[in-house]
Design a protein around this motif. Structure first.
Motif, PDB file in Angstrom:
ATOM      1  N   THR A  24       1.116  -1.770   0.101  1.00 14.27           N
ATOM      2  CA  THR A  24       0.109  -0.025  -0.046  1.00 14.27           C
ATOM      3  C   THR A  24       0.940   1.522   0.226  1.00 14.27           C
ATOM      4  O   THR A  24       0.163   2.419  -0.540  1.00 14.27           O
ATOM      5  CB  THR A  24      -0.952   0.085   1.030  1.00 14.27           C
ATOM      6  N   ASP A  25       1.466   1.304   1.414  1.00  9.83           N
ATOM      7  CA  ASP A  25       2.351   2.761   0.800  1.00  9.83           C
ATOM      8  C   ASP A  25       4.004   2.291  -0.040  1.00  9.83           C
ATOM      9  O   ASP A  25       3.965   4.052  -0.358  1.00  9.83           O
ATOM     10  CB  ASP A  25       3.536   2.278   2.413  1.00  9.83           C
ATOM     11  N   ARG A  30      -4.482  -1.016  -3.259  1.00 14.60           N
ATOM     12  CA  ARG A  30      -5.628  -0.754  -1.769  1.00 14.60           C
ATOM     13  C   ARG A  30      -5.873  -1.936  -1.894  1.00 14.60           C
ATOM     14  O   ARG A  30      -6.468  -2.640  -2.758  1.00 14.60           O
ATOM     15  CB  ARG A  30      -7.017   0.117  -2.499  1.00 14.60           C
ATOM     16  N   LYS A 145      -7.468   7.563  -3.804  1.00 12.19           N
ATOM     17  CA  LYS A 145      -6.527   7.830  -2.512  1.00 12.19           C
ATOM     18  C   LYS A 145      -5.321   6.929  -2.690  1.00 12.19           C
ATOM     19  O   LYS A 145      -4.532   6.966  -1.274  1.00 12.19           O
ATOM     20  CB  LYS A 145      -7.286   7.590  -1.631  1.00 12.19           C
ATOM     21  N   SER A 146      -4.328   7.020  -3.323  1.00 14.23           N
ATOM     22  CA  SER A 146      -3.641   5.636  -3.578  1.00 14.23           C
ATOM     23  C   SER A 146      -2.366   7.390  -3.246  1.00 14.23           C
ATOM     24  O   SER A 146      -1.874   7.925  -3.535  1.00 14.23           O
ATOM     25  CB  SER A 146      -2.897   6.013  -4.689  1.00 14.23           C
ATOM     26  N   THR A 147      -0.677   6.389  -2.385  1.00 12.24           N
ATOM     27  CA  THR A 147      -0.095   6.722  -2.003  1.00 12.24           C
ATOM     28  C   THR A 147       0.456   7.318  -3.238  1.00 12.24           C
ATOM     29  O   THR A 147       2.278   7.887  -3.622  1.00 12.24           O
ATOM     30  CB  THR A 147       1.273   6.159  -1.368  1.00 12.24           C
ATOM     31  N   GLU A 297     -10.704  -2.415   5.549  1.00  8.05           N
ATOM     32  CA  GLU A 297     -10.700  -1.067   6.559  1.00  8.05           C
ATOM     33  C   GLU A 297     -10.925  -2.602   7.705  1.00  8.05           C
ATOM     34  O   GLU A 297     -10.247  -2.272   9.349  1.00  8.05           O
ATOM     35  CB  GLU A 297     -11.527   0.169   7.270  1.00  8.05           C
ATOM     36  N   THR A 321      -5.719  -0.813   9.205  1.00  5.06           N
ATOM     37  CA  THR A 321      -5.556  -0.716   7.704  1.00  5.06           C
ATOM     38  C   THR A 321      -7.088   0.740   7.169  1.00  5.06           C
ATOM     39  O   THR A 321      -7.217   0.744   6.330  1.00  5.06           O
ATOM     40  CB  THR A 321      -6.228  -1.567   6.822  1.00  5.06           C
ATOM     41  N   ARG A 323      -7.314   3.735   6.354  1.00  3.30           N
ATOM     42  CA  ARG A 323      -6.779   5.190   5.660  1.00  3.30           C
ATOM     43  C   ARG A 323      -7.622   5.722   5.380  1.00  3.30           C
ATOM     44  O   ARG A 323      -9.145   6.101   5.485  1.00  3.30           O
ATOM     45  CB  ARG A 323      -6.655   4.791   4.258  1.00  3.30           C
TER      46      ARG A 323
END
Length: 324
Positions: A24-25, A30, A145-147, A297, A321, A323
């Motif tokens: 994710t990071d 996602r 909404k991703s990094t 989540e 989890t 976000r």
């Protein structure tokens, strides 16, 4: 009956928390489902995908605590590919991997596409492939909404590479039983080895290819953290999956029978070189039991495990989890 492409790839991690952080990071995928291995609820099963977990975008991991190193070799799924929109995205990823000290091989050519190979923190072998010239199976849509900026985000699963000691048994299953078409080849990475053969199904392209590498100089892979457990192919619906069961049984390939995974239905079998294949339906999908805005989540359990929730969650190390 025609398989529509790659459905998902399932791999092994020894640490779900660190796995979540990496995918994710760093990779910006996602987490669309935080659940457990339905056959062994003591372990996490994490699903990473595009914005809503479309079929063909899922890279999943079973957490096997204490899993040892993988010793790469034959009779294995040796590389998993992830799609990005174009060649420019690969340049972004080359810089991003450098930023996070992820060792990679630089951008190269693979079957008339640009590609970037690297390994994750556990040695999972991954290739980012460019969809710049892709005209096959449609890609997914990266989460906004991703990094990672959406235009550079991972859009789904690309070609899966198998490494086998003998091409013909695997080729027969892919072509004669599963209906794949031979669509080309490209030079092997090791000198003196046969060209890597490419097979495609459905609309073809990066989301529907299996690449088969033949190696007569390797021992059988010893799996562990960083290895791949199985690859799944897309089937339209339950009725078609049932028809596939009949066909595979008539071919005298031992199989699991129809299995309800709640988010999709499945059928498992091994091809003659020992690689585990799954056929999985496109639906009903990951929003079956969670709001699409809050996928992944909380620990999600299929109905038949819900009554054991307290016991199951006691055996899992909590992973935050949620976000922002």
């Amino acid at each position: 009956m025609e398989l529509k492409g790659i459905h998902h790839v399932s791999a092994i991690t020894a640490n779900a928390k660190k796995n979540y952080q990496f995918y994710t990071d760093i990779l910006g995928m996602r987490l669309v489902k935080k659940t457990v291995n339905q056959d062994d609820p003591s372990m996490y099963h994490l699903f990473y995908a595009d914005e809503v977990g479309r079929p063909g975008t899922d890279l999943t991991f079973f957490e096997i605590k204490g899993a040892g190193h993988t010793y790469p070799g034959n009779n294995s799924i040796s590389y998993t590919s992830l799609r990005v929109a174009n060649d420019q995205a690969l340049k972004y990823w080359e810089e991003r991997l450098d930023q996070f000290d992820v060792v990679h091989d630089g951008i190269s050519d693979q079957f008339n596409r640009k590609a970037l190979s690297f390994q994750d923190h556990e040695g999972q072998r991954i290739v980012l492939v460019s969809d710049q010239s892709n005209q096959g199976v449609e890609a997914g849509i990266p989460w906004d909404k991703s990094t990672v900026p959406q235009k550079f985000g991972i859009t789904g699963l690309g070609p899966v590479r198998l490494t086998v000691p003998d091409l013909e048994p695997t080729k027969r299953v892919l072509q004669d039983i599963l209906g794949f078409r031979e669509s080309g080849s490209y030079p092997a990475y090791e000198k003196g080895q046969p060209d890597i053969q490419v097979f495609e199904t459905g609309e073809g392209g990066t989301g529907a290819e299996i690449h088969v590498e033949v190696r007569d100089d390797l021992s059988k892979e010893r799996p562990g953290r960083g290895s791949v457990h199985h690859v799944a192919f897309r089937v339209a619906d339950y009725q078609e999956l049932s028809n596939w069961k009949d066909k595979i049984s008539k071919e005298r390939l031992a199989n699991s029978g129809l299995v309800d995974r709640y988010y999709f239905q499945s059928l498992y079998f091994r091809e003659p070189n020992g690689i585990l294949f799954e056929l999985a339906t496109d639906g009903p999908g990951f929003a079956t039991d969670e709001d699409v805005n809050h996928l992944g989540e909380n620990v999600a359990l299929p109905p038949f495990l819900e009554e054991k929730r307290n016991e199951i969650e006691k055996n899992l190390h909590p992973i935050n989890t949620t976000r922002k």
